[in-house]
Design a protein around this motif. Structure first.
Motif, PDB file in Angstrom:
ATOM      1  N   VAL A   1       0.870  -1.173   0.000  1.00 19.35           N
ATOM      2  CA  VAL A   1       0.000   0.000   0.000  1.00 19.35           C
ATOM      3  C   VAL A   1       0.908   1.225   0.000  1.00 19.35           C
ATOM      4  CG1 VAL A   1      -0.334  -0.121   2.522  1.00 19.35           C
ATOM      5  CG2 VAL A   1      -1.922   1.204   1.117  1.00 19.35           C
ATOM      6  N   GLY A   2       0.885   1.957  -1.120  1.00 22.52           N
ATOM      7  CA  GLY A   2       1.823   3.061  -1.284  1.00 22.52           C
ATOM      8  C   GLY A   2       3.225   2.490  -1.183  1.00 22.52           C
ATOM      9  N   THR A   3       4.036   3.042  -0.294  1.00 22.71           N
ATOM     10  CA  THR A   3       5.391   2.517  -0.118  1.00 22.71           C
ATOM     11  C   THR A   3       5.459   1.589   1.088  1.00 22.71           C
ATOM     12  OG1 THR A   3       5.956   4.488   1.150  1.00 22.71           O
ATOM     13  CG2 THR A   3       6.457   4.532  -1.185  1.00 22.71           C
ATOM     14  N   GLN A   4       4.326   1.259   1.655  1.00 26.37           N
ATOM     15  CA  GLN A   4       4.280   0.333   2.792  1.00 26.37           C
ATOM     16  C   GLN A   4       3.807  -1.036   2.310  1.00 26.37           C
ATOM     17  OE1 GLN A   4       5.446   1.437   5.596  1.00 26.37           O
ATOM     18  NE2 GLN A   4       5.435   3.619   5.107  1.00 26.37           N
ATOM     19  N   SER A   5       4.030  -2.027   3.166  1.00 26.00           N
ATOM     20  CA  SER A   5       3.512  -3.348   2.834  1.00 26.00           C
ATOM     21  C   SER A   5       2.840  -3.908   4.082  1.00 26.00           C
ATOM     22  CB  SER A   5       4.638  -4.264   2.377  1.00 26.00           C
ATOM     23  OG  SER A   5       5.607  -4.387   3.392  1.00 26.00           O
ATOM     24  N   GLY A   6       2.318  -5.106   3.995  1.00 19.24           N
ATOM     25  CA  GLY A   6       1.674  -5.690   5.164  1.00 19.24           C
ATOM     26  C   GLY A   6       0.933  -6.958   4.863  1.00 19.24           C
ATOM     27  N   LYS A   7       0.311  -7.472   5.906  1.00 15.12           N
ATOM     28  CA  LYS A   7      -0.504  -8.680   5.801  1.00 15.12           C
ATOM     29  C   LYS A   7      -1.762  -8.397   6.608  1.00 15.12           C
ATOM     30  CE  LYS A   7      -0.131 -13.622   6.379  1.00 15.12           C
ATOM     31  NZ  LYS A   7       0.775 -14.669   5.964  1.00 15.12           N
ATOM     32  N   VAL A   8      -2.918  -8.590   6.018  1.00 12.06           N
ATOM     33  CA  VAL A   8      -4.176  -8.241   6.677  1.00 12.06           C
ATOM     34  C   VAL A   8      -4.351  -9.050   7.962  1.00 12.06           C
ATOM     35  CG1 VAL A   8      -6.686  -8.109   6.472  1.00 12.06           C
ATOM     36  CG2 VAL A   8      -5.250  -7.679   4.468  1.00 12.06           C
ATOM     37  N   ARG A   9      -4.253  -8.356   9.084  1.00 10.05           N
ATOM     38  CA  ARG A   9      -4.411  -9.014  10.381  1.00 10.05           C
ATOM     39  C   ARG A   9      -5.888  -9.017  10.780  1.00 10.05           C
ATOM     40  NH1 ARG A   9      -1.193  -5.680  13.701  1.00 10.05           N
ATOM     41  NH2 ARG A   9      -2.995  -5.069  14.934  1.00 10.05           N
ATOM     42  N   ALA A  10      -6.552  -7.928  10.438  1.00 10.56           N
ATOM     43  CA  ALA A  10      -7.986  -7.841  10.723  1.00 10.56           C
ATOM     44  C   ALA A  10      -8.624  -6.851   9.764  1.00 10.56           C
ATOM     45  CB  ALA A  10      -8.204  -7.400  12.161  1.00 10.56           C
ATOM     46  N   LEU A  11      -9.898  -7.094   9.475  1.00 12.30           N
ATOM     47  CA  LEU A  11     -10.695  -6.179   8.664  1.00 12.30           C
ATOM     48  C   LEU A  11     -11.885  -5.779   9.523  1.00 12.30           C
ATOM     49  CD1 LEU A  11     -10.773  -8.107   5.256  1.00 12.30           C
ATOM     50  CD2 LEU A  11      -9.485  -6.027   5.752  1.00 12.30           C
ATOM     51  N   ILE A  12     -12.118  -4.463   9.611  1.00  8.42           N
ATOM     52  CA  ILE A  12     -13.218  -3.987  10.452  1.00  8.42           C
ATOM     53  C   ILE A  12     -14.149  -3.137   9.597  1.00  8.42           C
ATOM     54  CG2 ILE A  12     -13.792  -2.583  12.482  1.00  8.42           C
ATOM     55  CD1 ILE A  12     -10.825  -3.436  13.386  1.00  8.42           C
ATOM     56  N   ASN A  13     -15.432  -3.472   9.634  1.00  9.85           N
ATOM     57  CA  ASN A  13     -16.378  -2.745   8.777  1.00  9.85           C
ATOM     58  C   ASN A  13     -16.855  -1.441   9.436  1.00  9.85           C
ATOM     59  OD1 ASN A  13     -18.383  -3.386  10.591  1.00  9.85           O
ATOM     60  ND2 ASN A  13     -19.410  -4.866   9.286  1.00  9.85           N
ATOM     61  N   ASP A  14     -17.760  -0.744   8.744  1.00 13.56           N
ATOM     62  CA  ASP A  14     -18.210   0.568   9.222  1.00 13.56           C
ATOM     63  C   ASP A  14     -19.095   0.471  10.456  1.00 13.56           C
ATOM     64  OD1 ASP A  14     -20.256  -0.650   7.895  1.00 13.56           O
ATOM     65  OD2 ASP A  14     -20.826   1.075   6.676  1.00 13.56           O
ATOM     66  N   GLN A  15     -19.446  -0.745  10.850  1.00 15.16           N
ATOM     67  CA  GLN A  15     -20.229  -0.924  12.072  1.00 15.16           C
ATOM     68  C   GLN A  15     -19.306  -1.282  13.233  1.00 15.16           C
ATOM     69  OE1 GLN A  15     -23.933  -1.050  11.822  1.00 15.16           O
ATOM     70  NE2 GLN A  15     -23.602  -0.336   9.745  1.00 15.16           N
ATOM     71  N   GLY A  16     -18.007  -1.281  12.954  1.00 15.37           N
ATOM     72  CA  GLY A  16     -17.038  -1.611  13.997  1.00 15.37           C
ATOM     73  C   GLY A  16     -16.883  -3.106  14.239  1.00 15.37           C
TER      74      GLY A  16
ATOM     75  N   GLN B   1     -15.620  -7.014  13.106  1.00 17.45           N
ATOM     76  CA  GLN B   1     -14.627  -7.722  12.309  1.00 17.45           C
ATOM     77  C   GLN B   1     -15.318  -8.500  11.197  1.00 17.45           C
ATOM     78  OE1 GLN B   1     -11.202  -9.510  13.248  1.00 17.45           O
ATOM     79  NE2 GLN B   1     -10.767  -8.495  15.199  1.00 17.45           N
ATOM     80  N   VAL B   2     -14.746  -8.434  10.016  1.00 14.92           N
ATOM     81  CA  VAL B   2     -15.266  -9.221   8.897  1.00 14.92           C
ATOM     82  C   VAL B   2     -14.118 -10.013   8.286  1.00 14.92           C
ATOM     83  CG1 VAL B   2     -17.243  -7.757   8.317  1.00 14.92           C
ATOM     84  CG2 VAL B   2     -14.993  -7.198   7.380  1.00 14.92           C
ATOM     85  N   LYS B   3     -14.453 -11.091   7.599  1.00 15.77           N
ATOM     86  CA  LYS B   3     -13.416 -11.949   7.003  1.00 15.77           C
ATOM     87  C   LYS B   3     -12.955 -11.409   5.665  1.00 15.77           C
ATOM     88  CE  LYS B   3     -14.097 -16.496   9.069  1.00 15.77           C
ATOM     89  NZ  LYS B   3     -15.459 -16.986   9.352  1.00 15.77           N
ATOM     90  N   GLU B   4     -13.867 -10.703   4.971  1.00 17.77           N
ATOM     91  CA  GLU B   4     -13.522 -10.197   3.653  1.00 17.77           C
ATOM     92  C   GLU B   4     -14.378  -8.992   3.278  1.00 17.77           C
ATOM     93  OE1 GLU B   4     -14.263 -13.886   1.438  1.00 17.77           O
ATOM     94  OE2 GLU B   4     -16.148 -12.973   0.794  1.00 17.77           O
ATOM     95  N   ALA B   5     -13.903  -8.271   2.262  1.00 14.20           N
ATOM     96  CA  ALA B   5     -14.630  -7.097   1.778  1.00 14.20           C
ATOM     97  C   ALA B   5     -14.523  -7.047   0.260  1.00 14.20           C
ATOM     98  CB  ALA B   5     -14.058  -5.833   2.401  1.00 14.20           C
ATOM     99  N   GLY B   6     -15.661  -6.836  -0.399  1.00 12.21           N
ATOM    100  CA  GLY B   6     -15.713  -6.803  -1.865  1.00 12.21           C
ATOM    101  C   GLY B   6     -15.821  -5.389  -2.426  1.00 12.21           C
ATOM    102  N   PRO B   7     -16.044  -5.252  -3.742  1.00 13.47           N
ATOM    103  CA  PRO B   7     -16.064  -3.951  -4.413  1.00 13.47           C
ATOM    104  C   PRO B   7     -17.006  -2.919  -3.773  1.00 13.47           C
ATOM    105  CG  PRO B   7     -16.058  -5.691  -6.029  1.00 13.47           C
ATOM    106  CD  PRO B   7     -16.175  -6.364  -4.696  1.00 13.47           C
ATOM    107  N   SER B   8     -16.502  -1.703  -3.650  1.00 15.44           N
ATOM    108  CA  SER B   8     -17.205  -0.534  -3.086  1.00 15.44           C
ATOM    109  C   SER B   8     -17.412  -0.607  -1.583  1.00 15.44           C
ATOM    110  CB  SER B   8     -18.571  -0.301  -3.759  1.00 15.44           C
ATOM    111  OG  SER B   8     -18.392   0.093  -5.091  1.00 15.44           O
ATOM    112  N   VAL B   9     -16.887  -1.630  -0.951  1.00 11.50           N
ATOM    113  CA  VAL B   9     -17.045  -1.751   0.502  1.00 11.50           C
ATOM    114  C   VAL B   9     -15.911  -0.994   1.192  1.00 11.50           C
ATOM    115  CG1 VAL B   9     -17.042  -3.342   2.471  1.00 11.50           C
ATOM    116  CG2 VAL B   9     -18.246  -3.957   0.362  1.00 11.50           C
TER     117      VAL B   9
END
Ligand code: GDP
Ligand code: MG
Length: 370
Positions: free
Chosen positions: A288-303, A305-313
């Motif tokens: 991401v930009g000049t950084q890198s990483g590994k997805v440790r957690a994904l948090i949606n707009d309701q706060g 945790q979700v396992k995945e996120a698709g287009p426009s999310v």
């Protein structure tokens, strides 16, 4: 086939014309600087001077330069991404808050929504709309400057008791420059002094012509305070989105755009991203930009945790090596080594760019010694 003079080619390559002539002589071609050569010869020369090596390695490493277009049959409809813009105090924040409350799938538990810079609303007809909760015009132009065009539709908020103000015009210009359709939300119609017709007239001067005045811009009267007109606004957004046939491929490695990012005391670097295409999953390795990483957690707009996120999310990503900038592209790559490689390459590129932009430092140097 195009022809180019040796001199012009030399200029473009940053080499001396005489050196090119010498090289051509070695290739058994007797030409002067002012003579033209064909494209094949030009390419041969470029190769000979080693310029191609740099080019190949660049497209090899700079994944953002890749032009992989998803085949039409893989595309699926995606929700529109909407930015709310307008003059200060015309009611952007109030409108975003009011729209958030219209969400039919809002979690019952608590209902305290975490601020993550973007949120999604599920409308009555089960369609979804993503709202960018970053009303600052600066964020919009910053993202555009970085080549990130995440907004599909601009909702232009104009207070009916005020008028067209400097930031209203700025927003119109941003939307036009980005070629993003506008929907005008004439706000504060609950006020006795509200004059929506005056707004429609004034908008004409800025070439925003609403339907009623035989233009093609939709407008809607709302009151963020009293919640009137919101259904109508949502309907108009959906109508606009339908016309645009927004689509993205969901079943591929994710590409996303950073909407905002910060260093969180407890959680480390956190970025809110908007998925452009593909599906971002927990455990994915990314740059991401000049950084890198590994997805440790994904948090949606309701706060949550979700396992995945698709287009426009919109989703918060944890597990970054550092804080990226708004507008940076997040790209999933096959492994960590590749991620480091690409991040490193982008870092070097960024440094190069800064150095290249620094010729003014000469002036500074001379000025200082004076
Ligand atoms: P922003 O600067 O564009 O984000 O505007 P805000 O949402 O902060 O609103 C500015 C002021 O206008 C606040 O005092 C709001 O309460 C008020 N306001 C916003 N929408 C309405 C509305 O529909 N009617 C009335 N009467 N006041 C509103
Ligand atoms: Mg505000």
């Amino acid at each position: 086939p195009e022809a180019i003079t040796v001199g012009e080619l030399a200029k473009r390559m940053g080499e001396k014309g005489a050196d090119l002539v010498k090289e051509l002589f070695n290739l058994d071609m007797m030409v002067t600087v002012n003579q033209t050569i064909d494209q094949d010869t030009a390419e041969l020369l470029v190769e000979q001077f080693g310029h191609n090596i740099q080019k190949v390695s660049e497209s090899d490493v700079d994944i953002s330069a890749e032009e992989d277009v998803d085949p039409e049959e893989t595309l699926q409809p995606r929700p529109p991404v909407v930015a709310v813009m307008g003059h200060v105090d015309h009611g952007k924040t109030s409108l975003l808050d009011a729209l958030r409350k219209t969400n039919v799938t809002r979690g019952e538990a608590g209902g305290i929504t975490q601020h993550i810079g973007a949120y999604q609303v599920t409308t009555k007809d089960k369609s979804k709309i993503t709202f960018l909760d970053t009303p600052g015009h600066a964020a919009f132009s910053e993202m555009r400057a970085r080549g990130a065009n995440v907004t599909d539709i601009v909702v232009l908020v104009v207070a009916a008791d005020d008028g067209i103000m400097p930031q209203t015009i700025e927003a119109i210009n941003h939307a036009k420059a980005a070629d993003v359709p506008i929907i005008v939300a004439i706000n504060k119609i609950d006020k006795p002094e509200a004059n929506p017709q005056n707004i429609r007239n004034r908008l004409l001067e800025h070439e925003v012509i609403v339907e009623e005045m035989s233009g093609d811009v939709q407008d809607v009267e709302v009151s963020a305070k009293e919640g009137t007109g919101l259904e109508d606004l949502i309907e108009k957004i959906n109508l606009q989105a339908e016309l645009m046939e927004l689509k993205a491929r969901p079943d591929r490695d994710a590409e996303a755009t950073v909407v905002e990012a910060q260093l969180d005391k407890g959680r480390g670097p956190v970025a809110t991203v908007l998925i452009n295409r593909g599906t971002l999953k927990r455990g994915d390795t990314f740059v991401v930009g000049t950084q890198s990483g590994k997805v440790r957690a994904l948090i949606n707009d309701q706060g949550k945790q979700v396992k995945e996120a698709g287009p426009s999310v919109p989703v918060e990503v944890l597990g970054l090596s550092g804080v990226p900038s708004a507008g940076d592209m997040l790209t999933v790559v096959e492994n960590e080594q590749r991620a480091r490689e690409v991040a490193q390459y982008r870092q070097e590129k960024a440094t190069e760019k800064r150095t290249a932009l620094a010729p003014t430092s000469f002036d500074t140097m001379f000025n200082k010694s004076n």
